[in-house]
Design a protein around this motif. Sequence first.
Motif, mmCIF file in Angstrom:
data_model
loop_
_atom_site.group_PDB
_atom_site.id
_atom_site.type_symbol
_atom_site.label_atom_id
_atom_site.label_comp_id
_atom_site.label_asym_id
_atom_site.label_seq_id
_atom_site.Cartn_x
_atom_site.Cartn_y
_atom_site.Cartn_z
ATOM 1 N N LEU A 169 0.842 -1.204 0.000
ATOM 2 C CA LEU A 169 0.000 0.000 0.000
ATOM 3 C C LEU A 169 0.870 1.245 0.000
ATOM 4 C CD1 LEU A 169 -2.738 1.482 0.310
ATOM 5 C CD2 LEU A 169 -2.516 1.150 2.781
ATOM 6 N N ARG A 170 1.896 1.270 0.855
ATOM 7 C CA ARG A 170 2.767 2.454 0.927
ATOM 8 C C ARG A 170 3.549 2.632 -0.376
ATOM 9 N NH1 ARG A 170 -0.466 3.921 4.527
ATOM 10 N NH2 ARG A 170 -0.780 2.202 5.952
ATOM 11 N N LEU A 171 3.813 1.519 -1.089
ATOM 12 C CA LEU A 171 4.541 1.602 -2.363
ATOM 13 C C LEU A 171 3.615 1.879 -3.545
ATOM 14 C CD1 LEU A 171 6.968 -1.413 -1.807
ATOM 15 C CD2 LEU A 171 7.608 1.014 -1.867
ATOM 16 N N GLY A 172 2.320 1.898 -3.287
ATOM 17 C CA GLY A 172 1.365 2.204 -4.354
ATOM 18 C C GLY A 172 0.964 1.013 -5.198
ATOM 19 N N ASP A 173 1.373 -0.185 -4.798
ATOM 20 C CA ASP A 173 0.998 -1.394 -5.544
ATOM 21 C C ASP A 173 -0.282 -1.954 -4.912
ATOM 22 O OD1 ASP A 173 0.739 -3.816 -6.836
ATOM 23 O OD2 ASP A 173 2.860 -4.358 -6.683
ATOM 24 N N LEU A 174 -1.414 -1.401 -5.328
ATOM 25 C CA LEU A 174 -2.673 -1.746 -4.685
ATOM 26 C C LEU A 174 -3.132 -3.158 -5.023
ATOM 27 C CD1 LEU A 174 -4.575 1.658 -5.012
ATOM 28 C CD2 LEU A 174 -3.052 0.841 -3.202
ATOM 29 N N THR A 175 -2.723 -3.662 -6.174
ATOM 30 C CA THR A 175 -3.100 -5.030 -6.546
ATOM 31 C C THR A 175 -2.485 -6.026 -5.580
ATOM 32 O OG1 THR A 175 -3.285 -4.418 -8.880
ATOM 33 C CG2 THR A 175 -3.024 -6.766 -8.363
ATOM 34 N N ARG A 176 -1.172 -5.880 -5.341
ATOM 35 C CA ARG A 176 -0.506 -6.796 -4.410
ATOM 36 C C ARG A 176 -0.980 -6.562 -2.971
ATOM 37 N NH1 ARG A 176 4.137 -9.014 -6.570
ATOM 38 N NH2 ARG A 176 4.004 -10.445 -4.793
ATOM 39 N N ALA A 177 -1.273 -5.317 -2.657
ATOM 40 C CA ALA A 177 -1.803 -5.025 -1.319
ATOM 41 C C ALA A 177 -3.109 -5.781 -1.099
ATOM 42 C CB ALA A 177 -2.015 -3.527 -1.145
ATOM 43 N N ASN A 178 -3.977 -5.764 -2.107
ATOM 44 C CA ASN A 178 -5.256 -6.477 -2.005
ATOM 45 C C ASN A 178 -5.052 -7.984 -1.893
ATOM 46 O OD1 ASN A 178 -7.704 -5.060 -1.792
ATOM 47 N ND2 ASN A 178 -7.438 -4.225 -3.861
ATOM 48 N N GLU A 179 -4.067 -8.512 -2.623
ATOM 49 C CA GLU A 179 -3.803 -9.957 -2.575
ATOM 50 C C GLU A 179 -3.446 -10.400 -1.157
ATOM 51 O OE1 GLU A 179 -0.706 -10.807 -5.323
ATOM 52 O OE2 GLU A 179 -1.908 -10.360 -7.114
ATOM 53 N N HIS A 180 -2.557 -9.652 -0.534
ATOM 54 C CA HIS A 180 -2.089 -10.061 0.792
ATOM 55 C C HIS A 180 -3.113 -9.771 1.883
ATOM 56 C CE1 HIS A 180 1.985 -11.545 0.039
ATOM 57 N NE2 HIS A 180 2.019 -10.681 -0.967
ATOM 58 N N ILE A 181 -3.861 -8.692 1.765
ATOM 59 C CA ILE A 181 -4.871 -8.437 2.794
ATOM 60 C C ILE A 181 -5.994 -9.459 2.690
ATOM 61 C CG2 ILE A 181 -6.473 -6.852 1.635
ATOM 62 C CD1 ILE A 181 -5.000 -6.510 5.170
ATOM 63 N N SER A 182 -6.230 -9.985 1.491
ATOM 64 C CA SER A 182 -7.240 -11.043 1.335
ATOM 65 C C SER A 182 -6.798 -12.329 2.015
ATOM 66 C CB SER A 182 -7.518 -11.302 -0.151
ATOM 67 O OG SER A 182 -8.086 -10.162 -0.761
ATOM 68 N N ARG B 131 -7.358 4.609 -0.767
ATOM 69 C CA ARG B 131 -6.353 4.850 -1.807
ATOM 70 C C ARG B 131 -6.931 4.587 -3.199
ATOM 71 N NH1 ARG B 131 -0.635 4.769 -1.760
ATOM 72 N NH2 ARG B 131 -0.817 5.154 0.478
ATOM 73 N N LEU B 132 -7.875 3.655 -3.276
ATOM 74 C CA LEU B 132 -8.539 3.368 -4.555
ATOM 75 C C LEU B 132 -9.634 4.378 -4.881
ATOM 76 C CD1 LEU B 132 -8.866 -0.513 -4.198
ATOM 77 C CD2 LEU B 132 -7.477 0.702 -5.906
ATOM 78 N N GLY B 133 -9.918 5.274 -3.927
ATOM 79 C CA GLY B 133 -10.989 6.255 -4.142
ATOM 80 C C GLY B 133 -12.367 5.658 -3.989
ATOM 81 N N ASP B 134 -12.476 4.517 -3.344
ATOM 82 C CA ASP B 134 -13.750 3.805 -3.194
ATOM 83 C C ASP B 134 -14.376 4.191 -1.852
ATOM 84 O OD1 ASP B 134 -15.865 2.084 -3.099
ATOM 85 O OD2 ASP B 134 -14.705 0.285 -3.589
ATOM 86 N N GLU B 135 -15.058 5.319 -1.845
ATOM 87 C CA GLU B 135 -15.602 5.850 -0.602
ATOM 88 C C GLU B 135 -16.697 4.959 -0.028
ATOM 89 O OE1 GLU B 135 -17.438 10.068 1.147
ATOM 90 O OE2 GLU B 135 -16.875 9.877 -0.967
ATOM 91 N N LEU C 13 -9.338 12.119 4.023
ATOM 92 C CA LEU C 13 -8.807 11.718 2.720
ATOM 93 C C LEU C 13 -9.785 11.985 1.587
ATOM 94 C CD1 LEU C 13 -7.080 8.403 3.832
ATOM 95 C CD2 LEU C 13 -5.940 10.511 3.124
ATOM 96 N N PHE C 14 -11.076 12.036 1.905
ATOM 97 C CA PHE C 14 -12.063 12.362 0.871
ATOM 98 C C PHE C 14 -12.467 13.830 0.895
ATOM 99 C CE2 PHE C 14 -12.556 7.719 0.905
ATOM 100 C CZ PHE C 14 -12.492 7.474 -0.461
ATOM 101 N N GLY C 15 -11.664 14.653 1.597
ATOM 102 C CA GLY C 15 -11.792 16.093 1.489
ATOM 103 C C GLY C 15 -12.747 16.763 2.450
ATOM 104 N N ASP C 16 -13.385 16.043 3.350
ATOM 105 C CA ASP C 16 -14.333 16.648 4.293
ATOM 106 C C ASP C 16 -13.602 16.924 5.606
ATOM 107 O OD1 ASP C 16 -16.452 17.441 5.833
ATOM 108 O OD2 ASP C 16 -17.650 15.614 5.555
ATOM 109 N N VAL C 17 -12.809 18.012 5.605
ATOM 110 C CA VAL C 17 -11.924 18.248 6.746
ATOM 111 C C VAL C 17 -12.691 18.673 7.996
ATOM 112 C CG1 VAL C 17 -9.881 18.757 5.353
ATOM 113 C CG2 VAL C 17 -11.463 20.606 5.940
ATOM 114 N N ASP C 18 -13.838 19.326 7.849
ATOM 115 C CA ASP C 18 -14.602 19.733 9.033
ATOM 116 C C ASP C 18 -15.124 18.502 9.784
ATOM 117 O OD1 ASP C 18 -14.290 22.519 8.733
ATOM 118 O OD2 ASP C 18 -15.890 22.584 7.241
ATOM 119 N N THR C 19 -15.690 17.551 9.048
ATOM 120 C CA THR C 19 -16.156 16.322 9.684
ATOM 121 C C THR C 19 -14.974 15.525 10.224
ATOM 122 O OG1 THR C 19 -18.034 16.236 8.170
ATOM 123 C CG2 THR C 19 -17.500 14.212 9.341
#
Length: 844
Positions: A631-644, A666-670, A699-705
């Motif tokens: 995740l920190r390296l930006g490889d979201l595919t491998r991140a998903n593999e290992h978290i699964s 990180r995927l923008g999937d709110e 991370l989704f821009g709602d800093v007040d909440t």
Amino acid sequence: MIKAFFSYSTQDTAFVQEVASKIGRAFATIDYRSFSSGDDILGSVDTAIKESAAFVLFLSKAALASPWVSHEMKEARFHSAMGRLKNVLVIRMDTRITPEDLPSWLNRAKHISTTSSRPAARAVRTLIDDLVRQGQSPRFVGRANEIGALQDVYAASGPGTEGQVACVTGLSGIGRRATLTKMVRESLDLKALLVTDVEPGDTVQTLAAKLSALVDPSETPEESLERTKAISELSGEAALDLTLSKLDEICGYREMPVLNDAGGLLDNDGDIASYVLDLIEALGQFPEIVMALLTNRRPTPQRFTARGMRPPAVVHLQPLEEPDINRLVGLMAKARQMTLDLSTIKKITSAVRGYPPSVTYALELVKAYGPDLGSSGRMLSDFGASLFTRYLKANKFTGLEQKILRVMAANSPLPLPVLQEITDASDEDIEKDLTRLIDVSLIVPTVAGWYEVSGPAADAIRREFGTCTRAEYSRVATRLDEFLSLSEDGRDFLALQRTLFRAFDNAGKESTSRAFALITDRVILAEQYYHDQQYDRAVALAGDALQSDPGIHQARTTLVRSLVKQGEYAEAQENIAQLKQRGQIRDAFFLMGFLERHRGNHREALTQYKKAIDNGRGGMAIHRDMADCYLRLGDLTRANEHISIAEEKQPDNRYVVDLKIQIACRLGDESTAMALLLRLADIDRVEMVSHRTSRVRYLFGDVDTAYEFADKAVSQSDNARFEVLANYVLCALRTSHMAEAHSTLELLDRKFNKQRRDIRTGLRARLCIAEKDYETALDYTRKFVSPERPVHLQIQRDAIRGLLEHTTLSPLRRTELRAELKRCEDRLAGREEDFDLDTRTDTD
């Protein structure tokens, strides 16, 4: 409510009342001539016996001559035959009475001879505790194959591992003890199990001391302490002989000694502790000993075969099959006088996923909220995976019940008088609330007559109701110390002396001579302090344990992780080298991955983690950590593999769910992130759920909440963690709450002055930029340990821009700053990055 009926002559009233006053059982009603006068006194007696689970006869010549006692014995005989009376105890107060003076059925009951109220009270107390423990055991279904396998083990002829010891494996809560208990009672004619935990740092001397504390009651705590110290000074051979004699003595009491793996029976490679191997090898000298090992996994055979021994037979328990769980739900519902339709039973069966203890808590939910609400929606979904947490969240516990659970989760075992004093409870309230907690198996009585939290519930209780404060630990220490200073004639004072040591240490107070610590107590405390982010104390205690025994694996790993958290990487690496020298290769590679990940070298961390896997390291943690690196390296595919993979191993692990939320962000999937937050709320502490919600909204821009939830996370924390405070500072800066940002930064620096220096420095620089103090902000950027990280380059860039745009500078300084600004922008090359506040490790 457990009731005991006392039958006695009125001439013995003073003695009986003295015994009753010493029992101190809040959950037991002692019926001793508490009947109203009148014509229906016989009916009152008969009803009282019928409603009692235990019958205690105080036997004297006067009692034998009493027509009342004669009538009560006849009634007790009838209800015993009907199965209503579970236990009978005869307290012989006159040695002139012979067996011929009693009915034959009473001669088969348990007898003690005494004219002292103290041992008589202890015998009654033990009787009642046994009934409570039996009542807490769930109805038993299934397991015919496993019971048959255990019967085969103990039916085998021959000394040693053949016919004398079995290893029962399976996950916690799967029914290992219940299955073994049923087998020993029905097939070996033994009364019960006597379970002793084998903990990290234990030795043969420690085991001998634990068994002696259970088998050899002491008149005083001082005698108990002297005996424990004497045992600790025995040679290994003498301590082994003592251990074997105590095991033999336990079997003589028609109980089965059981060694339960609490982290010290097997190491990470599955190798059994050497002194336990010595013990099993010596069993042939004591053919009357039959014992068992309980552990989560099977021991490797190599250590046994190297000595020419046959490894003990392993009986592995899987989750119960659906038909058996169906039956268990039905039987336990009936015992609670609950009527459930077939669809509700099926929903509960699906939810508990084959784990028998889950049935208790599922039914409690249904009972509290009704069958429609209790068995629908998220109330029971995946109940087995979050066994206690969801039950604790959904059920309504009184303030006193919550206090009892919070105190006991941190300090177990405790005597009832100490618990009552600490919670400031009245006799009526402690009876009512403790009874309920015992009824739902959250609190259990020990064989010594103390109380403790049910093991699997402790972590969930701490998450839901919080941990003890220093003031509470101090109060526990003071009251327990007073109790031990006055106690006489008890069992297992060693357990209380260990609780006292831990309470004093947590309170930060000087201990007294009545406290005692085994090596394992220092190991346990070190692990606790690590999870509480008190790394200095973790290092000190782990170091103390290793001074006593350099081979304690858990102490070494706790020391390494704590040093890494403090940024003491060189010392951590020295201790990792020690693990390699001892042949613990896969754990050494895993900890090197841990070190590199915390140093920010995620690619190197992955290399080390892969080496750990190649050498046999498995489990949830390594895949979770690898997912974090990707995740920190930006490889979201491998991140998903290992978290699964991690999720398959532990579906409701809060660190896994938390990391899945980060990946979704990180995927923008709110929508997925928000759905996972609901799942996290079922299994994590409330402040960490608020913290994660704040991070998602940020991370989704709602800093007040985000600021609102960050503020909640801090206010909900008894001991706010680094990431919670740091995130609050960041949100406060983004929403212009400067005073709050400043005061929280001061707290962050005071509380975590050795940890994550770059984040604290970066937040200081951001605060200066927000206050338009650009020169000081730029000075802070010179202090970064890793100045080339994008987030640090961005802070440097913004400080320089502020200086160039808002201050008067000499031409030379302006030229120098412009060159430095260009270097920052070139290095960034459009890579925008914020503070890495999202990583949660197993310190949470």
